[in-house]
Design an enzyme around this catalytic site. Structure first.
Site, PDB file in Angstrom:
ATOM      1  N   LYS A  49       0.853  -1.206   0.000  1.00  0.00           N
ATOM      2  CA  LYS A  49       0.000   0.000   0.000  1.00  0.00           C
ATOM      3  C   LYS A  49       0.889   1.257   0.000  1.00  0.00           C
ATOM      4  O   LYS A  49       1.944   1.235  -0.609  1.00  0.00           O
ATOM      5  CB  LYS A  49      -0.969  -0.037   1.187  1.00  0.00           C
ATOM      6  CG  LYS A  49      -1.737  -1.358   1.245  1.00  0.00           C
ATOM      7  CD  LYS A  49      -2.891  -1.330   2.208  1.00  0.00           C
ATOM      8  CE  LYS A  49      -3.575  -2.693   2.196  1.00  0.00           C
ATOM      9  NZ  LYS A  49      -4.793  -2.711   2.998  1.00  0.00           N
ATOM     10  N   SER A  92      -6.539  -9.140   6.665  1.00  0.00           N
ATOM     11  CA  SER A  92      -5.937  -9.404   7.984  1.00  0.00           C
ATOM     12  C   SER A  92      -5.231 -10.756   8.073  1.00  0.00           C
ATOM     13  O   SER A  92      -5.272 -11.411   9.110  1.00  0.00           O
ATOM     14  CB  SER A  92      -6.989  -9.266   9.085  1.00  0.00           C
ATOM     15  OG  SER A  92      -7.485  -7.945   9.139  1.00  0.00           O
ATOM     16  N   GLU A 138      -9.703  -0.419  -1.632  1.00  0.00           N
ATOM     17  CA  GLU A 138      -9.345   0.970  -1.292  1.00  0.00           C
ATOM     18  C   GLU A 138      -9.422   1.856  -2.536  1.00  0.00           C
ATOM     19  O   GLU A 138      -9.763   3.042  -2.438  1.00  0.00           O
ATOM     20  CB  GLU A 138      -7.944   1.006  -0.654  1.00  0.00           C
ATOM     21  CG  GLU A 138      -7.997   0.471   0.773  1.00  0.00           C
ATOM     22  CD  GLU A 138      -6.715  -0.186   1.257  1.00  0.00           C
ATOM     23  OE1 GLU A 138      -5.658  -0.008   0.639  1.00  0.00           O
ATOM     24  OE2 GLU A 138      -6.781  -0.912   2.274  1.00  0.00           O
ATOM     25  N   GLY A 157      -7.535  -4.849   7.105  1.00  0.00           N
ATOM     26  CA  GLY A 157      -6.950  -3.936   8.085  1.00  0.00           C
ATOM     27  C   GLY A 157      -7.717  -3.862   9.395  1.00  0.00           C
ATOM     28  O   GLY A 157      -7.510  -2.937  10.182  1.00  0.00           O
TER      29      GLY A 157
HETATM   30  P1  PGA Z   1      -4.601  -6.392   5.398  1.00  0.00           P
HETATM   31  O1  PGA Z   1      -4.719  -5.829   3.885  1.00  0.00           O
HETATM   32  O2  PGA Z   1      -3.806  -7.668   5.303  1.00  0.00           O
HETATM   33  O3  PGA Z   1      -3.884  -5.307   6.143  1.00  0.00           O
HETATM   34  O4  PGA Z   1      -5.976  -6.623   5.886  1.00  0.00           O
HETATM   35  C1  PGA Z   1      -4.984  -6.706   2.820  1.00  0.00           C
HETATM   36  C2  PGA Z   1      -5.170  -5.920   1.551  1.00  0.00           C
HETATM   37  O5  PGA Z   1      -5.771  -4.835   1.611  1.00  0.00           O
HETATM   38  O6  PGA Z   1      -4.736  -6.337   0.467  1.00  0.00           O
END
Ligand code: PGA
Length: 246
Positions: free
Chosen positions: A12, A208, A99, A175
């Site tokens: 990200k 997550s 996102e 997240g």
């Molecule tokens: P995360 O993100 O593992 O922090 O939940 C996964 C993603 O958005 O690809």
């Protein structure tokens, strides 16, 4: 059908160039060698893409971009086009991440154009789909996924469908520390497999994922790998997640 496993680090908007290179040195130390039949892909920010590609060029570890525009070039300030990624020999591109959908207004139609443009330039899309918490509570998980998938893959040739990667990322699990139950993930991925009617497409889970959750999910037959956000920022956790796929 045997599909190669795939574990993707989605960094990200994290890591400057020095931070990215430090991560890679630590991760390589930790993982020693990438296990056979497991592909490891790192998706850095655009500014770190080239240095990361260079440093990984002699290794088995591959690279992905986190997004791209569907047009080939032109007046689209701030955007990056597929030919630019192809020029760097970037093999993968993450498309349709929630996102991007949520904060940047990406629609199913835009994502479909991006997927088509990626294939025109020999890039393999990692196409993200997933329902929000409200959609799940409203019993709409499967209809939302059906809509996202059918829009995203419309017009794709069968050979491209077989190389496509689909990441099921329930938005409520990204997240948040919440992960979908292994049996639910298996059910959803089986549903996606039925939708696409193609055995070669790799199906990932994201949301997550940490080493412990990865261990629980890795035994599900439809899980071909993971798309990892937060835990991919820690070299030891990411290496542990890769090992769950062996
Ligand atoms: P995360 O993100 O593992 O922090 O939940 C996964 C993603 O958005 O690809």
């Amino acid at each position: 059908m045997i599909r190669n496993k795939l574990v993707v680090a989605n960094w990200k908007m994290n890591f400057t160039v020095p931070e990215a290179l430090k991560f890679i040195a630590q991760f390589q130390h930790n993982i020693k060698a990438v296990p056979p039949a497991v592909e490891v892909v790192i998706a850095p920010s655009f500014t770190a893409l080239y240095p990361v590609l260079e440093i990984l060029s002699e290794t088995e570890i591959k690279v992905a971009a986190q997004n791209m525009h569907w047009e080939e070039e032109g007046a689209f300030t701030g955007e990056v086009a597929a030919p630019f990624l192809q020029d760097l020999c970037v093999p993968y591109v993450i498309l349709g991440h929630s996102e991007r959908r949520q904060y940047f207004g990406e629609t199913d139609a835009m994502i479909q154009k991006k997927i088509a443009a990626a294939f025109e330039h020999q890039l393999i899309p990692i196409f993200c789909v997933g329902e929000t918490e409200g959609e799940r509570e409203g019993g709409k998980t499967f209809s939302v996924l059906e809509r996202q998938i059918s829009a995203g893959i419309s017009g794709l040739q069968k050979k491209n469908l077989a190389t496509l990667v689909i990441a099921y990322e329930p938005v409520w699990a990204i997240g948040t520390g919440k992960t979908a139950k292994p049996s639910d993930v298996q059910e959803v991925l089986r549903f996606l497999r039925e939708q696409i009617r193609e055995e070669g497409t790799r199906l990932l889970y994201g949301g997550s994922v940490n080493p412990e959750k990865a261990r629980a999910l890795a035994s599900q037959p439809e899980v071909d790998g993971f798309l990892v956000g937060s835990a991919s920022l820690q070299p030891d956790s990411f290496a542990d997640i890769v090992r769950t796929m062996v």
